[in-house]
Design a protein around this motif. Structure first.
Motif, PDB file in Angstrom:
ATOM      1  N   GLY A   1      50.463  48.522  28.118  1.00 39.09           N
ATOM      2  CA  GLY A   1      50.395  47.745  26.890  1.00 39.09           C
ATOM      3  C   GLY A   1      50.184  46.260  27.076  1.00 39.09           C
ATOM      4  N   ALA A   2      50.296  45.751  28.308  1.00 34.22           N
ATOM      5  CA  ALA A   2      50.086  44.327  28.541  1.00 34.22           C
ATOM      6  C   ALA A   2      48.598  44.064  28.728  1.00 34.22           C
ATOM      7  CB  ALA A   2      50.857  43.872  29.770  1.00 34.22           C
ATOM      8  N   PRO A   3      48.025  43.101  28.022  1.00 31.09           N
ATOM      9  CA  PRO A   3      46.590  42.835  28.151  1.00 31.09           C
ATOM     10  C   PRO A   3      46.203  42.411  29.564  1.00 31.09           C
ATOM     11  CG  PRO A   3      47.515  41.756  26.217  1.00 31.09           C
ATOM     12  CD  PRO A   3      48.671  42.253  27.014  1.00 31.09           C
ATOM     13  N   LEU A   4      44.964  42.727  29.931  1.00 27.92           N
ATOM     14  CA  LEU A   4      44.426  42.276  31.214  1.00 27.92           C
ATOM     15  C   LEU A   4      44.207  40.771  31.170  1.00 27.92           C
ATOM     16  CD1 LEU A   4      41.713  45.023  31.905  1.00 27.92           C
ATOM     17  CD2 LEU A   4      44.070  44.949  32.728  1.00 27.92           C
ATOM     18  N   ALA A   5      44.355  40.140  32.317  1.00 28.99           N
ATOM     19  CA  ALA A   5      44.177  38.695  32.390  1.00 28.99           C
ATOM     20  C   ALA A   5      43.715  38.329  33.789  1.00 28.99           C
ATOM     21  CB  ALA A   5      45.484  37.969  32.040  1.00 28.99           C
ATOM     22  N   VAL A   6      43.362  37.073  33.953  1.00 32.99           N
ATOM     23  CA  VAL A   6      42.917  36.549  35.236  1.00 32.99           C
ATOM     24  C   VAL A   6      43.864  35.434  35.653  1.00 32.99           C
ATOM     25  CG1 VAL A   6      41.066  35.333  36.456  1.00 32.99           C
ATOM     26  CG2 VAL A   6      40.514  37.133  34.807  1.00 32.99           C
TER      27      VAL A   6
ATOM     28  N   TYR B   1      38.503  47.360  44.760  1.00 34.09           N
ATOM     29  CA  TYR B   1      39.084  46.085  44.350  1.00 34.09           C
ATOM     30  C   TYR B   1      40.168  45.688  45.347  1.00 34.09           C
ATOM     31  CZ  TYR B   1      42.142  42.817  41.872  1.00 34.09           C
ATOM     32  OH  TYR B   1      42.904  41.727  41.535  1.00 34.09           O
ATOM     33  N   GLY B   2      40.135  44.416  45.754  1.00 35.06           N
ATOM     34  CA  GLY B   2      41.164  43.908  46.654  1.00 35.06           C
ATOM     35  C   GLY B   2      41.187  44.617  47.991  1.00 35.06           C
ATOM     36  N   TRP B   3      40.025  45.081  48.441  1.00 36.47           N
ATOM     37  CA  TRP B   3      39.984  45.957  49.615  1.00 36.47           C
ATOM     38  C   TRP B   3      39.830  45.147  50.902  1.00 36.47           C
ATOM     39  CZ3 TRP B   3      41.744  50.624  49.061  1.00 36.47           C
ATOM     40  CH2 TRP B   3      41.692  51.486  50.152  1.00 36.47           C
ATOM     41  N   SER B   4      40.877  44.440  51.254  1.00 37.61           N
ATOM     42  CA  SER B   4      40.918  43.713  52.520  1.00 37.61           C
ATOM     43  C   SER B   4      42.378  43.451  52.857  1.00 37.61           C
ATOM     44  CB  SER B   4      40.142  42.394  52.437  1.00 37.61           C
ATOM     45  OG  SER B   4      40.784  41.477  51.575  1.00 37.61           O
ATOM     46  N   ASP B   5      42.627  43.103  54.105  1.00 37.22           N
ATOM     47  CA  ASP B   5      44.005  42.809  54.506  1.00 37.22           C
ATOM     48  C   ASP B   5      44.551  41.621  53.715  1.00 37.22           C
ATOM     49  OD1 ASP B   5      43.430  44.781  56.302  1.00 37.22           O
ATOM     50  OD2 ASP B   5      43.854  43.608  58.097  1.00 37.22           O
ATOM     51  N   ASN B   6      43.683  40.640  53.478  1.00 37.37           N
ATOM     52  CA  ASN B   6      44.081  39.430  52.759  1.00 37.37           C
ATOM     53  C   ASN B   6      43.128  39.212  51.585  1.00 37.37           C
ATOM     54  OD1 ASN B   6      45.296  36.924  52.129  1.00 37.37           O
ATOM     55  ND2 ASN B   6      43.795  35.838  53.378  1.00 37.37           N
ATOM     56  N   PRO B   7      43.343  39.935  50.482  1.00 40.34           N
ATOM     57  CA  PRO B   7      42.387  39.880  49.362  1.00 40.34           C
ATOM     58  C   PRO B   7      42.534  38.610  48.524  1.00 40.34           C
ATOM     59  CG  PRO B   7      44.212  41.328  48.819  1.00 40.34           C
ATOM     60  CD  PRO B   7      44.444  40.866  50.233  1.00 40.34           C
ATOM     61  N   VAL B   8      42.028  37.507  49.071  1.00 40.46           N
ATOM     62  CA  VAL B   8      42.243  36.200  48.442  1.00 40.46           C
ATOM     63  C   VAL B   8      41.571  36.084  47.076  1.00 40.46           C
ATOM     64  CG1 VAL B   8      42.614  34.959  50.589  1.00 40.46           C
ATOM     65  CG2 VAL B   8      40.285  35.285  49.757  1.00 40.46           C
ATOM     66  N   ASP B   9      40.494  36.843  46.849  1.00 32.90           N
ATOM     67  CA  ASP B   9      39.772  36.717  45.585  1.00 32.90           C
ATOM     68  C   ASP B   9      40.308  37.635  44.496  1.00 32.90           C
ATOM     69  OD1 ASP B   9      38.060  34.877  46.763  1.00 32.90           O
ATOM     70  OD2 ASP B   9      36.676  36.439  47.451  1.00 32.90           O
ATOM     71  N   ALA B  10      41.210  38.530  44.845  1.00 34.04           N
ATOM     72  CA  ALA B  10      41.718  39.504  43.874  1.00 34.04           C
ATOM     73  C   ALA B  10      42.658  38.806  42.901  1.00 34.04           C
ATOM     74  CB  ALA B  10      42.431  40.640  44.607  1.00 34.04           C
ATOM     75  N   ASN B  11      42.204  38.575  41.687  1.00 36.26           N
ATOM     76  CA  ASN B  11      42.968  37.758  40.741  1.00 36.26           C
ATOM     77  C   ASN B  11      43.251  38.454  39.421  1.00 36.26           C
ATOM     78  OD1 ASN B  11      40.403  37.763  39.659  1.00 36.26           O
ATOM     79  ND2 ASN B  11      40.126  35.537  39.695  1.00 36.26           N
ATOM     80  N   LEU B  12      43.123  39.779  39.380  1.00 35.71           N
ATOM     81  CA  LEU B  12      43.393  40.520  38.155  1.00 35.71           C
ATOM     82  C   LEU B  12      44.900  40.701  37.981  1.00 35.71           C
ATOM     83  CD1 LEU B  12      42.320  42.126  35.713  1.00 35.71           C
ATOM     84  CD2 LEU B  12      42.281  44.154  37.196  1.00 35.71           C
ATOM     85  N   ILE B  13      45.397  40.300  36.817  1.00 35.48           N
ATOM     86  CA  ILE B  13      46.811  40.427  36.496  1.00 35.48           C
ATOM     87  C   ILE B  13      46.942  40.939  35.066  1.00 35.48           C
ATOM     88  CG2 ILE B  13      47.521  38.574  38.073  1.00 35.48           C
ATOM     89  CD1 ILE B  13      47.643  36.696  35.632  1.00 35.48           C
ATOM     90  N   ASP B  14      48.190  41.138  34.630  1.00 32.74           N
ATOM     91  CA  ASP B  14      48.407  41.304  33.196  1.00 32.74           C
ATOM     92  C   ASP B  14      48.946  39.990  32.649  1.00 32.74           C
ATOM     93  OD1 ASP B  14      51.135  41.140  33.757  1.00 32.74           O
ATOM     94  OD2 ASP B  14      51.461  43.299  33.633  1.00 32.74           O
ATOM     95  N   ASP B  15      49.174  39.928  31.351  1.00 36.62           N
ATOM     96  CA  ASP B  15      49.576  38.630  30.805  1.00 36.62           C
ATOM     97  C   ASP B  15      51.035  38.296  31.096  1.00 36.62           C
ATOM     98  OD1 ASP B  15      50.812  40.338  29.040  1.00 36.62           O
ATOM     99  OD2 ASP B  15      50.018  39.393  27.222  1.00 36.62           O
ATOM    100  N   ASN B  16      51.719  39.178  31.854  1.00 40.91           N
ATOM    101  CA  ASN B  16      53.039  38.844  32.375  1.00 40.91           C
ATOM    102  C   ASN B  16      52.954  38.228  33.769  1.00 40.91           C
ATOM    103  OD1 ASN B  16      54.826  39.966  30.241  1.00 40.91           O
ATOM    104  ND2 ASN B  16      53.823  41.879  30.816  1.00 40.91           N
ATOM    105  N   GLY B  17      51.735  38.178  34.313  1.00 37.73           N
ATOM    106  CA  GLY B  17      51.549  37.622  35.648  1.00 37.73           C
ATOM    107  C   GLY B  17      51.672  38.624  36.770  1.00 37.73           C
ATOM    108  N   LEU B  18      51.858  39.906  36.452  1.00 35.21           N
ATOM    109  CA  LEU B  18      51.991  40.928  37.494  1.00 35.21           C
ATOM    110  C   LEU B  18      50.605  41.343  37.987  1.00 35.21           C
ATOM    111  CD1 LEU B  18      54.814  43.145  35.949  1.00 35.21           C
ATOM    112  CD2 LEU B  18      55.011  41.420  37.755  1.00 35.21           C
TER     113      LEU B  18
END
Length: 618
Positions: A539-544, A590-607
């Motif tokens: 239920g939490a919207p997608l965010a960046v 998505y985020g497919w690396s040991d250190n996925p620095v560019d992976a920035n998808l969160i929900d609007d709670n910041g998770l």
């Protein structure tokens, strides 16, 4: 576990056991309730007291007719078993903002029991040791940081005492925490392997002793007349030093099992013009700390960064035409030691960009060192289970908090982990006779492991294995790809980790209607040249992270199977992914690396969203 200050699990029958004279009648009393038991032929007795609500402090009376014991200051609340490897052992004394966090940790109803490192070939009945310690600013520094922050949140939510049983061992594997039956271990064959390994270990240590015998024992650095390190001097008689290959862990070149301080020396040549402009010195990765000198001048130092390449500027004032001497003091705190890593990271770079290699043969001498045997008990199947889990069986738990996986994050172990981890959870539930025992774990944080390639990421595969185990009921996962430290396998932000674990526990154990995890991949389909990925995010919207709707960290593959960096944007509950070089997508990740620095998808709670990859063709 039954000792002064213990925390007992609320709302469950209280199983209490111990040892006495064989045949003795034992009576146990607790807050007006009593139970009796008879000691068996080995002297063990088991009694069960009725369920009890949270509260305390109480006293427990135990009497076998010849001895009467009273255990005081016992609380009833929620008991959590905290297990895993070094990120679970990581203490409050080491955490981010440690002083401030310890200063406010004044809650004696949160208590911690650290089980000593113990291994055993056979299941043990008794713990090696340990004591319940109530949290205070003076004691909490020794608590597991992850478990403390988890318990702090759970105490704030429930208001009941929290008991933390810390049974963890740095560097341990999942196999070591799994019982012999679940792990398909032949104990007799394992005993023979251990004996053989011990003999090989002793032979390697003896070789190190022989190498060290050429030098007198040191109890510190040799100093010159003005108190500076003598072995850093520009001019030094190194006839008593030996040659050593650089880069290489010193354990692999004749100094197995050695921890402590040793020195390296080499030299490089400059023209007068080059010296006048200064140089850049690359010294490779150094395990763990270094102080580096050129011609006797300190030009850089780094503390406790075993995997970080050292790059230091050397000013013209420390240089001269002709031969210039490098001296590196290395302090190894444990495990591997020395100048190691990529040979290309060892160089001298002049102002005009000319780079000269430094890898090769250097001079070497030990200063203050000790020999520490490095047996692999913490990696050997079933040994830690027998010594550190088996003795706990029967102590009622509210749940398990687990932080482990780094030691299994290599090919092919990362893929095998999903079955091993699931088998371990199910075996623990069976052993505790708690088939719905809640189990929560930390997905591996972001880290530069050095083994990541465009084709394969063992840490991403391990994360995938962890996520796969969410198919078991009564489980939860804390995603932490945004709070790690790329240069340190032990990130100091344990606050967010504990908080996210507590969110999962609140939802699963307490039934709280809260958002407990970030966006989770559910399905995808192809729309022309685009891939449309759908998430379930409670239920939490997608965010960046950082704002906007442009998402990083996505890759897309066509028929050739090669992944390309992709553009991605949020469209409601979906992410639309595309790449000009891929006309017909067959897979997304998505985020497919040991250190996925560019992976920035969160929900609007910041998770954060958990990394994932799709199967070929939806």
């Amino acid at each position: 576990m039954f000792s002064q200050g213990a925390v007992l699990q609320r709302d469950m029958p209280m199983h209490v056991w111990g040892w006495s004279t064989p045949g003795a009648q034992v009576t146990v009393g607790f807050d007006g309730a009593h139970a009796t038991a008879k000691a068996d032929a080995q002297g063990r007795w088991d009694a069960t007291l009725p369920t009890h609500v949270a509260g305390g402090p109480y006293a427990m009376d135990i009497d076998d007719g010849s001895e009467h014991r009273v255990l005081r200051d016992m609380l009833v609340g929620d008991v959590w078993l905290c297990s895993g490897q070094s990120n679970m052992e990581f203490t409050m004394a080491e955490v981010r903002d440690a002083s401030a966090e310890q200063a406010k940790a004044n809650d004696s109803s949160i208590r911690h029991f650290k089980i000593p490192h113990t291994w055993s070939l056979q299941p043990r009945e008794r713990l090696e040791g340990g004591a319940w310690v109530a949290a205070s600013p003076s004691t909490v520094g020794g608590f597991s940081a992850v478990c403390w922050f988890f318990a702090r949140d759970m105490k704030a939510r429930t208001g009941v005492p929290q008991g933390l049983i810390n049974s963890s061992w740095g560097g341990s594997s999942v196999e070591a925490w799994t019982d012999a039956h679940a792990g398909n271990v032949d104990v007799q064959a394992l005993a023979a392997t251990i004996k053989k390994d011990d003999a090989a270990e002793e032979a390697k240590l003896e070789q190190t002793r022989q190498h060290l015998a050429r030098w007198p024992a040191q109890h510190g650095d040799a100093l010159d007349a003005v108190g500076k390190p003598a072995w850093a001097a520009e001019k030094l008689d190194t006839s008593a030093w030996v040659d050593i290959s650089v880069p290489a862990y010193w354990e692999t070149v004749g100094y197995y099992g050695m921890d402590g301080v040793a020195w390296y020396r080499t030299e490089f040549t400059l023209s007068a013009a080059e010296a006048a402009q200064g140089v850049i010195l690359g010294l490779g990765a150094i395990d763990d700390s270094d102080r580096s000198y050129v011609n006797g001048e300190l030009i850089g130092e780094t503390e406790k960064q075993w995997n970080k390449p050292r790059v230091y500027k050397v000013p013209a004032s420390a240089l001269h035409a002709g031969s210039n001497r490098i001296a590196v003091r290395v302090d190894d705190l444990g495990n591997g030691g020395g100048i190691h890593g990529d040979a290309a990271a060892l160089y001298v770079r002049t102002a005009n960009g000319t780079q000269r290699p430094l890898a090769g043969t250097w001079h070497f001498r030990t200063a203050n060192v000790t020999l520490v045997p490095t047996p692999t008990r913490h990696l050997t199947p079933t040994l830690l289970y027998n010594g550190m889990i088996q003795p706990l069986l029967g102590y009622p738990l509210r749940g398990v908090v687990w932080y482990q996986g780094e030691s299994n994050a290599s090919a092919p172990h990362a893929m095998a982990y999903r079955k091993q981890f699931a088998a371990m959870i199910q075996a623990w539930r069976t052993a505790w006779t708690q088939p719905e025992l809640p189990f929560f774990w930390v997905q591996l944080a972001n880290f530069n492991s050095g083994s990541d390639t465009p084709e394969q990421s063992p840490w991403a595969e391990l994360r995938e294995s962890q996520s796969a185990v969410l198919s078991l009921p009564h489980t939860g996962q804390a995603v932490t790809i945004d709070v790690g430290n790329p240069d340190d396998i032990h990130p100091t932000d344990k606050q967010d980790v504990g908080h996210r674990l507590a969110l999962a526990a609140r939802r699963v154990v307490l039934g709280d209607n809260i958002v407990a995890s970030g966006p989770e991949y559910r399905q995808w389909h192809v729309d022309g040249a685009k891939a449309v990925v759908t998430f379930s995010n409670e239920g939490a919207p997608l965010a960046v992270r950082g704002g906007g709707d442009v998402v990083g960290g996505f890759e897309i593959a066509g028929a050739d199977g090669h992944y390309q960096h992709a553009q991605a944007r949020i469209d409601g509950r979906n992410i639309v992914v595309s790449c000009a070089a891929v006309a017909h997508p067959i897979a997304v990740r998505y985020g497919w690396s040991d250190n996925p620095v560019d992976a920035n998808l969160i929900d609007d709670n910041g998770l954060p969203a958990s990394p994932f990859r799709t199967t070929a063709s939806p």
